[in-house]
Write an enzyme that holds these catalytic residues in place. Sequence first.
Site, short mmCIF file in Angstrom:
data_model
loop_
_atom_site.label_atom_id
_atom_site.label_comp_id
_atom_site.label_asym_id
_atom_site.label_seq_id
_atom_site.Cartn_x
_atom_site.Cartn_y
_atom_site.Cartn_z
CD GLU A 133 21.71 48.73 62.36
OE1 GLU A 133 21.79 49.53 61.41
OE2 GLU A 133 20.77 47.94 62.51
CD GLU A 139 17.64 48.85 65.28
OE1 GLU A 139 17.44 48.50 64.09
OE2 GLU A 139 18.23 49.89 65.59
#
Length: 694
Positions: free
Chosen positions: A306, A426
């Site tokens: 991220e 995820e």
Amino acid sequence: MIGIRGTTRQTRWRAGAFTSAVTMLLAAVGVLVSGTAQAAAGCAVTYQVNSQWQGGFGANVGITNLGDAINGWRLTWTFPSGQRVTQVWNATVTSSGNDVTAANVGYNAAIATNATVSFGFNGSWSGANTNPTSFALNGVTCTGGVGPTTAPPTTPPPTTPPPAGNAMAAVADMQPGWNLGNSLDAVGADETAWGNPRITEALLDNVRAQGFKSVRIPVTWSAHLGGAPSYPIEAAYLNRVKEVVDWALADGFHVMINIHHDSWQWINTMPTDRTNVLAKYNAVWTQLSSAFRGSSSKLVFESVNEPQFTGSSGDAQNATLLNELNTSFHRIVRASGGNNATRLLVLPTLHTSSDQARLDELVATFNALNDPNLIATVHYYGYWPFSVNVAGGTHFDATTQKDLTDSFDRVYNAFVAKGIPVIVGEYGLLGFDRHTGTIEQGEKLKFFEYFGYYARTKKLTTMLWDNGQHFGRTSFQWSDPELIAQIKSSWSTRSGTASSDLVFNAKASAITAKTITLNPNGTTFQGLRQGNTDLIRGTDYTVSGNQLTLTAAALTRLTGSRAYGVNATLHARFSAGVPWRLNIITYDRPILSNATGTTSSFAIPTQFRGDQLATMEAKYADGSNAGPHDWTSFKEFDVTFKPNYTGNSIALTSDFFAAVNDNAPVTLTFHFWSGEKVTYKVTRSGSNVTGTTA
């Protein structure tokens, strides 16, 4: 996860072990392959009871082939307690008394070496539900080891990933995946810093037995790095990471490791400290490349989790910086040689977002690198109002579904359609970081059913985010067996659902017929069952199109003495997938009472009387919105208000009062799943709070 979700990722809600009977049996069984040559024979079988109710149960069976590939399978066992299979998916089942035979269907006949197929069924029981203790596959009884093998090859097997063009196949073989979250990625002294126990071989063994084929092991390195210019990784920590990686590889997992929370700890300062950040980043990947250059090709590297940047001049600079990180990562790994020369490498978009601009930026990087062994990654946590239950986002509705389909369509068109594999590294719901009950159970199940289905149609490999709230790290049990049953089913088929899983009957009124809408999702509705008893179509219920109506007579019988709460549980059965649970509930309008307290401790005495809280609105006297997220009147579940059903109260949090004007009465409207709405008034005066019924 990082950024807005970084702080919530550090909350570690863990449900207790579920009370349903769940038992896992791991047995090595022989595999008989037709032909004149002897083949390596052996497999592991998992038999797991996912849920159990009076007279009935649901189970999942996984078969992992440890020997040579087979094409066509037949699994046999004997029920020790007289159980019977009543419904099955992903297999065909025949029975003779207690003896059961499950055979493949067309699409899951082949089982490659170390591959797993699974099927599920519902069954009936009485007296006891003892698990089978012995299995046989294709006629060979369990042996506890691998049988005769074919002659070894004259040259060692390749240890590199599939040749150019096969990255899609390799990533497809990683489906489904699981995240070992909040352990080696924890920010602190070691992997226990966020409350999870040390990782064990047994944990990974049990995750593998659940049918997962890949494991993402997030790693945060910041607390274990020495100083410039070489930034050496603490030897003990690197060895610990290697130990866990080696355990996972030994289990047959595909394994992904990365640089995780470093992304928001120091990499994010790259706009103002580019030279030092890049030097540190390069030093970490140089050391990791060296440490793992000889590891199996099933080990995959992910450049950074991220990625985000603080203080940049905007999207253009962000794209340039991320491209520099991804390109540098690629150069370092490839130059380190060994298996790294062709190892599969995972590159993220900015924030691992699936927005079109972010995808376009990563496409440009892929085009420039021109490497067939690259994988793109994004994350998906759902349409935000639904994912955290704010702004009235209580339902898996058309807007929530469109957010998912739009996201996956963009990812597919940008990468998969061009032969570039994608991993959803995820997925889950953001509300899970605080409490898995933030989203109502049925709405949650519909989300995961559709997520699995649509990811499958778009050929996306998915990795469930689990920071300990799903699979017990020491109990090896699922905290929500109904949820994982839905997730597992979605890996291979669709399940029927309905407009709701809650059927309410007001105790203060006469019982009347109730209608819900079935969502067959391509399956066929087959009937309703309570335990192991089928309800009678035409008498207990009727079906017109997709409208299922429970008759007043049936509801009267099912509710019995009409005690508050769940009086009966039914299961709508479909031709595939898992059944849809329907709770028959008796309720009355909830009653709230006056209260006093402080901004840090205030709870409204509440008689829920069988009802369940969906959401809360907050408005000032002039109609303007009160509390956090003042762009909406509907506040965030568990962040601003928290129902306590056993404690008979609804708490309002300090976060809520921190955004409430002093001496300005706020009218709260509590929305319940029955459809009831109850108003209440709170007034903050300094740190004191007064609550009155409206």
